[in-house]
Design a protein around this motif. Structure first.
Motif, PDB file in Angstrom:
ATOM      1  N   SER A  99      -9.802  13.836   8.085  1.00 52.58           N
ATOM      2  CA  SER A  99     -10.471  13.251   6.908  1.00 52.58           C
ATOM      3  C   SER A  99      -9.507  13.215   5.735  1.00 52.58           C
ATOM      4  CB  SER A  99     -11.690  14.086   6.511  1.00 52.58           C
ATOM      5  OG  SER A  99     -12.598  14.182   7.564  1.00 52.58           O
ATOM      6  N   GLN A 100      -9.752  12.278   4.817  1.00 52.61           N
ATOM      7  CA  GLN A 100      -8.986  12.199   3.576  1.00 52.61           C
ATOM      8  C   GLN A 100      -9.952  12.210   2.405  1.00 52.61           C
ATOM      9  OE1 GLN A 100      -6.062   8.935   3.515  1.00 52.61           O
ATOM     10  NE2 GLN A 100      -4.633  10.639   3.493  1.00 52.61           N
ATOM     11  N   GLU A 101      -9.504  12.820   1.312  1.00 47.51           N
ATOM     12  CA  GLU A 101     -10.312  12.879   0.112  1.00 47.51           C
ATOM     13  C   GLU A 101     -10.119  11.601  -0.700  1.00 47.51           C
ATOM     14  OE1 GLU A 101     -11.341  16.087  -3.345  1.00 47.51           O
ATOM     15  OE2 GLU A 101      -9.231  15.771  -2.870  1.00 47.51           O
ATOM     16  N   GLU A 102     -11.215  10.979  -1.033  1.00 47.45           N
ATOM     17  CA  GLU A 102     -11.213   9.767  -1.864  1.00 47.45           C
ATOM     18  C   GLU A 102     -12.281   9.916  -2.933  1.00 47.45           C
ATOM     19  OE1 GLU A 102      -9.022   7.315  -1.631  1.00 47.45           O
ATOM     20  OE2 GLU A 102      -8.109   8.241   0.125  1.00 47.45           O
ATOM     21  N   LEU A 103     -11.878   9.939  -4.181  1.00 46.71           N
ATOM     22  CA  LEU A 103     -12.819  10.044  -5.302  1.00 46.71           C
ATOM     23  C   LEU A 103     -13.810  11.181  -5.111  1.00 46.71           C
ATOM     24  CD1 LEU A 103     -13.507   6.245  -5.820  1.00 46.71           C
ATOM     25  CD2 LEU A 103     -11.933   7.695  -7.107  1.00 46.71           C
ATOM     26  N   PHE A 104     -13.302  12.361  -4.796  1.00 49.18           N
ATOM     27  CA  PHE A 104     -14.083  13.592  -4.633  1.00 49.18           C
ATOM     28  C   PHE A 104     -14.962  13.618  -3.379  1.00 49.18           C
ATOM     29  CE2 PHE A 104     -13.461  12.853  -9.207  1.00 49.18           C
ATOM     30  CZ  PHE A 104     -12.576  13.888  -9.457  1.00 49.18           C
ATOM     31  N   LEU A 105     -14.811  12.665  -2.494  1.00 49.72           N
ATOM     32  CA  LEU A 105     -15.541  12.651  -1.227  1.00 49.72           C
ATOM     33  C   LEU A 105     -14.549  12.771  -0.083  1.00 49.72           C
ATOM     34  CD1 LEU A 105     -18.043   9.706  -1.818  1.00 49.72           C
ATOM     35  CD2 LEU A 105     -18.549  12.142  -1.868  1.00 49.72           C
ATOM     36  N   ILE A 112      -5.755   4.586  12.712  1.00 51.94           N
ATOM     37  CA  ILE A 112      -4.439   4.587  12.078  1.00 51.94           C
ATOM     38  C   ILE A 112      -3.622   3.529  12.810  1.00 51.94           C
ATOM     39  CG2 ILE A 112      -2.376   5.920  11.582  1.00 51.94           C
ATOM     40  CD1 ILE A 112      -4.183   8.451  11.801  1.00 51.94           C
ATOM     41  N   ILE A 113      -3.175   2.511  12.063  1.00 54.23           N
ATOM     42  CA  ILE A 113      -2.494   1.372  12.688  1.00 54.23           C
ATOM     43  C   ILE A 113      -1.161   1.121  11.992  1.00 54.23           C
ATOM     44  CG2 ILE A 113      -2.655  -1.089  13.259  1.00 54.23           C
ATOM     45  CD1 ILE A 113      -4.793   0.576  14.670  1.00 54.23           C
ATOM     46  N   LEU A 114      -0.136   0.920  12.807  1.00 56.61           N
ATOM     47  CA  LEU A 114       1.178   0.535  12.304  1.00 56.61           C
ATOM     48  C   LEU A 114       1.536  -0.791  12.967  1.00 56.61           C
ATOM     49  CD1 LEU A 114       3.713   1.166  10.666  1.00 56.61           C
ATOM     50  CD2 LEU A 114       4.552   2.475  12.605  1.00 56.61           C
ATOM     51  N   ILE A 121       4.652   0.036   5.813  1.00 50.77           N
ATOM     52  CA  ILE A 121       3.237   0.307   5.509  1.00 50.77           C
ATOM     53  C   ILE A 121       2.507   0.737   6.774  1.00 50.77           C
ATOM     54  CG2 ILE A 121       1.061  -0.741   4.736  1.00 50.77           C
ATOM     55  CD1 ILE A 121       3.041  -0.512   2.488  1.00 50.77           C
ATOM     56  N   ILE A 122       1.655   1.761   6.638  1.00 50.17           N
ATOM     57  CA  ILE A 122       0.769   2.181   7.712  1.00 50.17           C
ATOM     58  C   ILE A 122      -0.664   2.071   7.187  1.00 50.17           C
ATOM     59  CG2 ILE A 122       0.903   4.633   7.115  1.00 50.17           C
ATOM     60  CD1 ILE A 122       0.873   5.163  10.195  1.00 50.17           C
ATOM     61  N   LEU A 123      -1.585   1.615   8.032  1.00 50.78           N
ATOM     62  CA  LEU A 123      -2.981   1.394   7.621  1.00 50.78           C
ATOM     63  C   LEU A 123      -3.863   2.532   8.101  1.00 50.78           C
ATOM     64  CD1 LEU A 123      -3.364  -2.390   8.519  1.00 50.78           C
ATOM     65  CD2 LEU A 123      -2.964  -1.400   6.267  1.00 50.78           C
ATOM     66  N   PHE A 124      -4.683   3.055   7.198  1.00 48.66           N
ATOM     67  CA  PHE A 124      -5.695   4.047   7.534  1.00 48.66           C
ATOM     68  C   PHE A 124      -7.053   3.396   7.308  1.00 48.66           C
ATOM     69  CE2 PHE A 124      -3.989   8.599   7.392  1.00 48.66           C
ATOM     70  CZ  PHE A 124      -2.751   8.236   7.849  1.00 48.66           C
ATOM     71  N   ASP A 125      -7.864   3.317   8.336  1.00 45.75           N
ATOM     72  CA  ASP A 125      -9.237   2.824   8.209  1.00 45.75           C
ATOM     73  C   ASP A 125     -10.121   4.032   7.930  1.00 45.75           C
ATOM     74  OD1 ASP A 125     -11.805   1.852   8.475  1.00 45.75           O
ATOM     75  OD2 ASP A 125     -11.471   0.895  10.409  1.00 45.75           O
ATOM     76  N   ILE A 126     -10.690   4.076   6.716  1.00 46.62           N
ATOM     77  CA  ILE A 126     -11.569   5.182   6.338  1.00 46.62           C
ATOM     78  C   ILE A 126     -13.023   4.726   6.276  1.00 46.62           C
ATOM     79  CG2 ILE A 126      -9.834   6.582   5.190  1.00 46.62           C
ATOM     80  CD1 ILE A 126     -10.780   5.399   2.536  1.00 46.62           C
ATOM     81  N   GLY A 127     -13.337   3.717   7.051  1.00 50.81           N
ATOM     82  CA  GLY A 127     -14.725   3.263   7.153  1.00 50.81           C
ATOM     83  C   GLY A 127     -15.098   2.262   6.095  1.00 50.81           C
ATOM     84  N   VAL A 128     -15.076   2.664   4.840  1.00 53.46           N
ATOM     85  CA  VAL A 128     -15.472   1.769   3.760  1.00 53.46           C
ATOM     86  C   VAL A 128     -14.329   0.875   3.301  1.00 53.46           C
ATOM     87  CG1 VAL A 128     -17.316   3.268   2.922  1.00 53.46           C
ATOM     88  CG2 VAL A 128     -15.009   3.538   2.012  1.00 53.46           C
ATOM     89  N   ALA A 129     -13.116   1.213   3.709  1.00 53.38           N
ATOM     90  CA  ALA A 129     -11.946   0.433   3.289  1.00 53.38           C
ATOM     91  C   ALA A 129     -10.773   0.751   4.206  1.00 53.38           C
ATOM     92  CB  ALA A 129     -11.579   0.769   1.844  1.00 53.38           C
ATOM     93  N   GLN A 130      -9.748  -0.080   4.092  1.00 50.75           N
ATOM     94  CA  GLN A 130      -8.480   0.206   4.750  1.00 50.75           C
ATOM     95  C   GLN A 130      -7.466   0.549   3.670  1.00 50.75           C
ATOM     96  OE1 GLN A 130      -7.077  -2.887   7.336  1.00 50.75           O
ATOM     97  NE2 GLN A 130      -8.235  -2.078   9.054  1.00 50.75           N
ATOM     98  N   LYS A 131      -6.826   1.694   3.842  1.00 47.64           N
ATOM     99  CA  LYS A 131      -5.804   2.115   2.889  1.00 47.64           C
ATOM    100  C   LYS A 131      -4.442   1.744   3.439  1.00 47.64           C
ATOM    101  CE  LYS A 131      -5.844   6.111   1.102  1.00 47.64           C
ATOM    102  NZ  LYS A 131      -5.855   7.555   0.819  1.00 47.64           N
ATOM    103  N   GLN A 132      -3.602   1.212   2.590  1.00 49.26           N
ATOM    104  CA  GLN A 132      -2.218   0.946   2.943  1.00 49.26           C
ATOM    105  C   GLN A 132      -1.378   2.056   2.328  1.00 49.26           C
ATOM    106  OE1 GLN A 132      -1.000  -2.948   1.730  1.00 49.26           O
ATOM    107  NE2 GLN A 132      -2.367  -3.971   3.163  1.00 49.26           N
ATOM    108  N   LEU A 133      -0.718   2.821   3.191  1.00 48.69           N
ATOM    109  CA  LEU A 133       0.088   3.937   2.722  1.00 48.69           C
ATOM    110  C   LEU A 133       1.552   3.707   3.081  1.00 48.69           C
ATOM    111  CD1 LEU A 133      -2.246   6.833   3.893  1.00 48.69           C
ATOM    112  CD2 LEU A 133      -1.991   5.937   1.583  1.00 48.69           C
TER     113      LEU A 133
END
Length: 167
Positions: A99-105, A112-114, A121-133
């Protein structure tokens, strides 16, 4: 004729020794971090404190940590003591235990997709959004936080957690 039987016996012994047994899940002899790199993923996706891991023939990867692990990439990240997902080249999908913390949640990382290593850039799908890290965040396996105490605030995956300093 005896020579032919001898030769066939040698061949059968050779194949019985070298062919893998029908074990559907095998303990791997390379490190988990080397395995990730062989699949086109950065080694820092999994922390240093790995007790063991297994990879089944269908690609299910299970990683067992010494204990739950709190670390930080761009935000705080929590690994449960068991992390699993389907490992393919350039991806870890259907992830559980991370899990990752996003806005206190605390939100579960689902995939996890590369797609393109050259993009950085690597993509993390956190359900509500995809994060580009940035891929550079995952060059080295992270250390786990030792002096924190995690307290669950909620049930199930994605439950809210807070960190309290144990000092």
């Amino acid at each position: 004729m005896a020579f032919l039987q001898y030769l066939l016996s040698i061949i059968l012994i050779f194949f019985s020794i070298t062919l893998p047994m029908g074990n559907s899940s095998k303990e791997m002899t390379i490190s988990i971090h080397d395995l990730l790199m062989s699949k086109g993923l950065p080694p820092g996706l999994i922390p240093k404190d790995v007790k063991s891991y297994s990879l089944s023939e269908n690609g299910l990867l299970e990683v067992f940590l010494e204990r739950p692990c709190l670390t930080k990439f761009d935000t705080m990240a929590l690994y449960e003591s068991r992390v699993s997902g389907n490992l393919t080249y350039g991806g870890l999908t259907n992830v559980e235990g991370f899990s990752q913390e996003e806005l206190f949640l605390w939100l579960p990382v689902k995939d996890i997709i590369l797609d393109d290593p050259n993009s950085g850039i690597i993509l993390f799908d956190i359900g509500v959004a995809q994060k580009q890290l940035s891929l550079s965040l995952f060059e080295d396996p992270p250390d786990c936080k030792q002096n924190g105490n995690l307290k669950n605030k909620g049930e199930g995956r994605g439950g809210r957690r807070e960190m309290r300093n144990s000092s």
